[in-house]
Every structure is written in structure tokens, then in C-alpha cells.
Design a protein around this motif. Structure first.
Motif, mmCIF file in Angstrom:
data_model
loop_
_atom_site.group_PDB
_atom_site.id
_atom_site.type_symbol
_atom_site.label_atom_id
_atom_site.label_comp_id
_atom_site.label_asym_id
_atom_site.label_seq_id
_atom_site.Cartn_x
_atom_site.Cartn_y
_atom_site.Cartn_z
ATOM 1 N N LEU A 29 12.979 32.714 21.885
ATOM 2 C CA LEU A 29 13.585 33.022 20.523
ATOM 3 C C LEU A 29 13.388 34.610 20.593
ATOM 4 O O LEU A 29 12.277 35.098 21.174
ATOM 5 C CB LEU A 29 12.639 32.369 19.428
ATOM 6 C CG LEU A 29 12.970 30.957 19.427
ATOM 7 C CD1 LEU A 29 12.014 30.403 18.015
ATOM 8 C CD2 LEU A 29 14.458 30.444 19.191
ATOM 9 N N LYS A 30 13.892 35.136 19.458
ATOM 10 C CA LYS A 30 13.748 36.621 19.183
ATOM 11 C C LYS A 30 13.805 36.659 17.585
ATOM 12 O O LYS A 30 14.292 35.932 16.869
ATOM 13 C CB LYS A 30 14.799 37.732 19.654
ATOM 14 C CG LYS A 30 14.872 37.814 21.146
ATOM 15 C CD LYS A 30 15.952 39.144 21.411
ATOM 16 C CE LYS A 30 16.454 38.940 22.802
ATOM 17 N NZ LYS A 30 15.944 40.286 23.523
ATOM 18 N N PRO A 31 12.702 37.232 16.840
ATOM 19 C CA PRO A 31 12.800 37.697 15.269
ATOM 20 C C PRO A 31 13.778 38.318 14.971
ATOM 21 O O PRO A 31 14.637 38.984 15.745
ATOM 22 C CB PRO A 31 11.456 37.996 15.151
ATOM 23 C CG PRO A 31 11.013 38.819 16.228
ATOM 24 C CD PRO A 31 11.875 38.296 17.705
ATOM 25 N N ASP A 32 14.140 38.207 13.680
ATOM 26 C CA ASP A 32 15.213 38.841 13.004
ATOM 27 C C ASP A 32 15.013 40.578 13.208
ATOM 28 O O ASP A 32 16.057 41.209 13.207
ATOM 29 C CB ASP A 32 15.447 38.523 11.638
ATOM 30 C CG ASP A 32 14.306 38.426 10.880
ATOM 31 O OD1 ASP A 32 13.198 39.090 11.233
ATOM 32 O OD2 ASP A 32 14.565 38.202 9.575
ATOM 33 N N SER A 33 13.811 40.786 13.308
ATOM 34 C CA SER A 33 13.402 42.290 13.514
ATOM 35 C C SER A 33 13.717 42.879 14.905
ATOM 36 O O SER A 33 13.740 43.977 15.056
ATOM 37 C CB SER A 33 12.037 42.519 13.325
ATOM 38 O OG SER A 33 11.151 41.546 14.189
ATOM 39 N N ASP A 85 20.732 41.411 25.402
ATOM 40 C CA ASP A 85 19.480 40.904 25.353
ATOM 41 C C ASP A 85 18.476 42.061 26.077
ATOM 42 O O ASP A 85 18.370 41.969 27.396
ATOM 43 C CB ASP A 85 19.308 39.811 25.831
ATOM 44 C CG ASP A 85 17.999 39.086 26.535
ATOM 45 O OD1 ASP A 85 17.070 39.606 25.685
ATOM 46 O OD2 ASP A 85 17.935 38.178 27.307
ATOM 47 N N PHE A 86 18.095 43.030 25.415
ATOM 48 C CA PHE A 86 17.180 44.017 26.350
ATOM 49 C C PHE A 86 15.902 43.383 26.920
ATOM 50 O O PHE A 86 15.158 42.698 25.704
ATOM 51 C CB PHE A 86 17.002 45.229 25.298
ATOM 52 C CG PHE A 86 18.018 46.121 25.135
ATOM 53 C CD1 PHE A 86 18.652 46.967 26.407
ATOM 54 C CD2 PHE A 86 18.916 46.270 24.061
ATOM 55 C CE1 PHE A 86 19.474 47.975 26.262
ATOM 56 C CE2 PHE A 86 19.819 47.413 23.967
ATOM 57 C CZ PHE A 86 20.364 47.995 24.931
ATOM 58 N N THR A 87 15.536 43.623 27.782
ATOM 59 C CA THR A 87 14.481 43.163 28.471
ATOM 60 C C THR A 87 13.255 44.230 29.095
ATOM 61 O O THR A 87 14.113 44.885 29.887
ATOM 62 C CB THR A 87 14.848 42.160 29.611
ATOM 63 O OG1 THR A 87 15.883 41.017 28.861
ATOM 64 C CG2 THR A 87 13.866 41.098 30.341
ATOM 65 N N PHE A 108 10.848 42.277 21.121
ATOM 66 C CA PHE A 108 10.357 43.376 20.437
ATOM 67 C C PHE A 108 11.473 43.999 19.806
ATOM 68 O O PHE A 108 12.573 43.767 19.810
ATOM 69 C CB PHE A 108 9.698 44.536 21.725
ATOM 70 C CG PHE A 108 11.008 44.711 22.436
ATOM 71 C CD1 PHE A 108 11.741 45.828 22.518
ATOM 72 C CD2 PHE A 108 10.917 44.009 23.912
ATOM 73 C CE1 PHE A 108 12.671 46.018 23.479
ATOM 74 C CE2 PHE A 108 11.848 44.497 24.714
ATOM 75 C CZ PHE A 108 12.657 45.427 24.675
ATOM 76 N N ASP A 109 11.013 45.049 18.709
ATOM 77 C CA ASP A 109 12.217 45.731 17.866
ATOM 78 C C ASP A 109 13.325 45.950 18.610
ATOM 79 O O ASP A 109 13.247 46.563 19.702
ATOM 80 C CB ASP A 109 11.390 46.616 17.105
ATOM 81 C CG ASP A 109 10.465 46.283 15.990
ATOM 82 O OD1 ASP A 109 10.138 44.846 15.830
ATOM 83 O OD2 ASP A 109 9.646 47.032 15.560
ATOM 84 N N SER A 110 14.311 45.862 17.890
ATOM 85 C CA SER A 110 15.746 46.437 18.601
ATOM 86 C C SER A 110 16.133 45.640 20.018
ATOM 87 O O SER A 110 17.012 46.278 20.664
ATOM 88 C CB SER A 110 15.854 47.709 18.613
ATOM 89 O OG SER A 110 15.628 48.379 17.420
#
Ligand code: MG
Length: 203
Positions: A29-33, A85-87, A108-110
Motif C-alpha cells: 500500500l501507499k498512503p494518500d500523501s 510507482d516511484f521506488t 514516501f511522499d510523491s
């Protein structure tokens, strides 16, 4: 809203990172941020020396559901976009080596770039969408949703066993082969078919 991502959903990509081809979906998962939209620049975070792009087709959930069966899953999404999906690959490798969760390398952010959305109804067959990524005008990734190991309907059936899906949630469906690093000043352009969906810079 939440962002659900599928890892290793294209055989050739699983191989390029020396991972086994999965027998059930790999989910994180990633958060909305993490959302980065409107072609805003992506700023490489200080904590990574090996920041990678991963271009992916993204589905938007349009109603609440849990334990959805694959045959009804198509009722639960109505829009499609392309995302990156920046990694932080160096951090991900460290986490993997230690057998630890890899969230800080992915969420992480963005870290979830997203294009504008297209109505699902505009696609003849969502299981046959061609998409691509250009870095500095050179094509670096080319994929087709027909090559996904787990189709969007199967992913929805799987994840809805664990997470209630809600309106506005996004599902990133995994990246094809060709992932690689970004540097300050790089330009990324993402296409669905011939249609340019994203065009932005790395800072
Ligand atoms: Mg990915």
C-alpha cells in the motif's frame, strides 16, 4: 482513499529484479500523501541514491466492496489512468535483504505519480491496453495489460478479501520490464496507446 499496488505482476519484470514469478499477487500500500498529480515535478528524496521509475496502469474504484468475486469485479472500477510507482531501489534492496517490510522505499511522499483518468467505457478491452514510458524522448518501458500475471479482476478479488475497497481508491497494477533510475532534469512522458497522459520533470 488508499493506494493498493501489485508487485511483480509482469513475468519479465519479476525476472529483471531476480524475483520468482509469483503464484499469488504481491500486494503493498501507499498512503494518500504519496499522490503526485497534474504533471507536477518529482523531487528526488535525499534518502535515496537509486530512485527508479515503474510505469503502471491504474484503476479507480467506484464503489464500496469486500470479498468481491472476480466475475463481478468489473462493476467496482470505472476509470483508468497511467501512473508511476516511484521506488527507492537501494532502500528496497536493503529491506529485502533483511526480510523487512519495504514501505519506506515505496510509500514516501510523491511516490505515486498519476495522470488524468479516462472512462473505462472508452476502452474496447481493458485486458489489452498498451502503455509506454519515455525518458528524455527515448522509450524505456512498453507494456500491455494482456501480459499481467493477475488481471485487474483477479487482483480485486484477491485484495478485497483483506481490505474493503472504497470509492476513490486506486489500484496500481504492476510494471513491465525496463525499470531504471531517474536523475535531476530527466523528462518522463507516459502514454496509453498513442495518447500522451503524463509529461513532467524530475527535480
Ligand atoms: Mg510497481
Amino acid at each position: 482513499m488508499k493506494i493498493i499496488c501489485v508487485g511483480r505482476n509482469y513475468k519479465e519484470h519479476a525476472k529483471e529484479l531476480k524475483n520468482a514469478v509469483p503464484t499469488e499477487p504481491v500486494i503493498f500500500l501507499k498512503p494518500d500523501s504519496a499522490i503526485l498529480n497534474n504533471n507536477q515535478p518529482f523531487f528526488i528524496p535525499d534518502f535515496s541514491k537509486n530512485l527508479h521509475y515503474e510505469v503502471e496502469i491504474v484503476f479507480k474504484i467506484c464503489k464500496v466492496g469486500k470479498t468481491i468475486s472476480a466475475r463481478f469485479a468489473h462493476r467496482y472500477y470505472d476509470k483508468i489512468a497511467i501512473g508511476i510507482d516511484f521506488t527507492a531501489r537501494d532502500i528496497q534492496e536493503n529491506c529485502r535483504k533483511k526480510g523487512l517490510p519495504w514501505e519506506i522505499s515505496k510509500a514516501f511522499d510523491s511516490s505515486a505519480a498519476i495522470s488524468k483518468f479516462i472512462a473505462k467505457s472508452e476502452f474496447e478491452n481493458i485486458n489489452n491496453i498498451t502503455f509506454s514510458l519515455l525518458k528524455n524522448e527515448k522509450q524505456v518501458q512498453l507494456g500491455d495489460t494482456s501480459d499481467m500475471i493477475f488481471s485487474i479482476d483477479n487482483v480485486i478479488a484477491y485484495v478485497s478479501n483483506y481490505f474493503t475497497l472504497k470509492t476513490g481508491d486506486l489500484i496500481y497494477t504492476g510494471t513491465p520490464a525496463g525499470v531504471g533510475p531517474v536523475c535531476k532534469g530527466d523528462n518522463l512522458k507516459a502514454f496509453i496507446g498513442e495518447k500522451k497522459m503524463m509529461d513532467f520533470y524530475i527535480q
